[in-house]
Motif scaffolding. Structure first.
Motif: not given
Length: 345
Positions: A204, A319, A251
């Motif tokens: 995450r 995301l 990310p």
């Protein structure tokens, strides 16, 4: 009590109306409902279309104002504690209040009275509140379905399928250098350790674009030792400032699998020198990244390439919803991958 408070602050119940996906879903749903309601009256389609176009101005005004206010309220809810019930009441009360104020103003306008002689302000206000409640509940349930635990599990499953296969090759490269060039072998193992550290990170987590580029450079340095002068890499970062590179979040391990693909399918099959080009630029509120490598038809038919690209697409979807996209294809004998995602989540 404290942990519950923190959880509520970090995950507001107010829908993310700043997100293009949420924004689009609400606008499309409201307009479709209005069109179906008008169609159910049994009028001719031309009359239905005319009535819909006339009512669109009222519908869009209420929707856009409500979405704008809720967008900013969600930002406040992420900074300051608001109870769950208070957030639900806000989601219902604000569109209702906006509709009531708008109807109060429009009642004094002759063009509204002429265009909508049977318009019932109470119905418009009540419908606005009811729809707001329905949408809030829908997005709350959707958020629970994609809760952090589920989202993490999905990201981990996707991440597991794109973990770099070059690790084995890198270990063999380091072993071959230990006797002849121990210092270079040490550098390879240090870079490899950094890559392992990122792989073990919580999926995450996000990292700065600058750190992701540094990680990719470490990966490419390892591959450079293995492939030698056959592999050349060109970075184009002229259209993005160093400050933006350090501030923009991305990310973890989003670019590295794409560069791994470029090496595996663009450089390894080539008998001549092959160049990988990476262009990174900022366009308004979007970041655009293009990766180009020589195209070899036989090598790029391998399903693993498509699977890795599809995994990246799924990660972006989890995301960023529809605010991010990945496109790829052959352009002038080069295989090109284009990424676009918001500069700020």
């Amino acid at each position: 009590m404290t942990s519950d408070k923190k959880s509520t602050v970090s995950e507001p119940l107010i829908p993310d109306c700043c997100n293009l996906g949420v924004f689009s879903r609400i606008l499309i749903s409201v307009n479709l409902l209005a069109l179906l309601a008008l169609w159910s009256r049994g009028d001719e389609w031309r009359v239905v279309l005319q009535n819909f176009l006339e009512s669109a101005a009222l519908l869009e005004t209420i929707c856009l104002l409500s979405l704008l206010v809720l967008c900013n309220l969600r930002r406040l809810a992420m900074r300051y504690y608001m109870s769950g019930w208070f957030q639900r009441v806000l989601c219902c009360a604000l569109p209702t209040a906006i509709a009531a104020l708008l109807m109060q103003y429009l009642r004094t306008q002759d063009w509204i009275l002429a265009g909508f002689p049977k318009l019932n302000p109470i119905f418009v206000v009540a419908a606005s509140g009811l729809l707001a409640l329905i949408f809030q509940q829908y997005f709350e349930l959707r958020t629970r379905a994609f809760s952090p635990a589920l989202g993490e599990a999905k990201l981990q499953a996707l991440q597991a399928r794109i973990r770099p296969h070059f690790l084995f090759n890198s270990l063999n490269t380091a072993l071959s250098l230990i006797r002849t060039e121990p210092r270079r072998a040490e550098v390879v193992l240090e870079d490899l350790a950094d890559l392992f550290r990122v792989l073990m990170r919580d999926t995450r987590n996000v990292t700065s674009l600058q750190d992701e580029i540094r990680l990719c450079e470490q990966y490419l340095a390892i591959e450079k030792i293995r492939l030698g002068e056959r592999m050349q890499v060109t970075w184009n970062k002229e259209k993005i400032s160093p400050k933006e590179l350090s501030e923009i979040e991305i990310p973890s391990l989003l670019l590295q699998p794409l560069l791994e693909n470029a090496v595996h399918y663009g450089v390894e099959p080539s008998v001549e020198q092959a160049t990988i080009t990476v262009e990174i630029k900022r366009q308004l509120d979007k970041v655009e990244i293009r990766i180009r490598n020589p195209y070899h038809a036989d090598a790029n038919m391998v399903s693993g390439n498509q699977m890795a690209l599809e995994n990246i697409r799924q990660r972006l979807s989890l995301l960023y919803d529809i605010e991010a996209q990945i496109q790829y294809g052959v352009v002038d004998a080069y295989f090109e991958v284009k990424l676009q995602f918001p500069a700020k989540r």
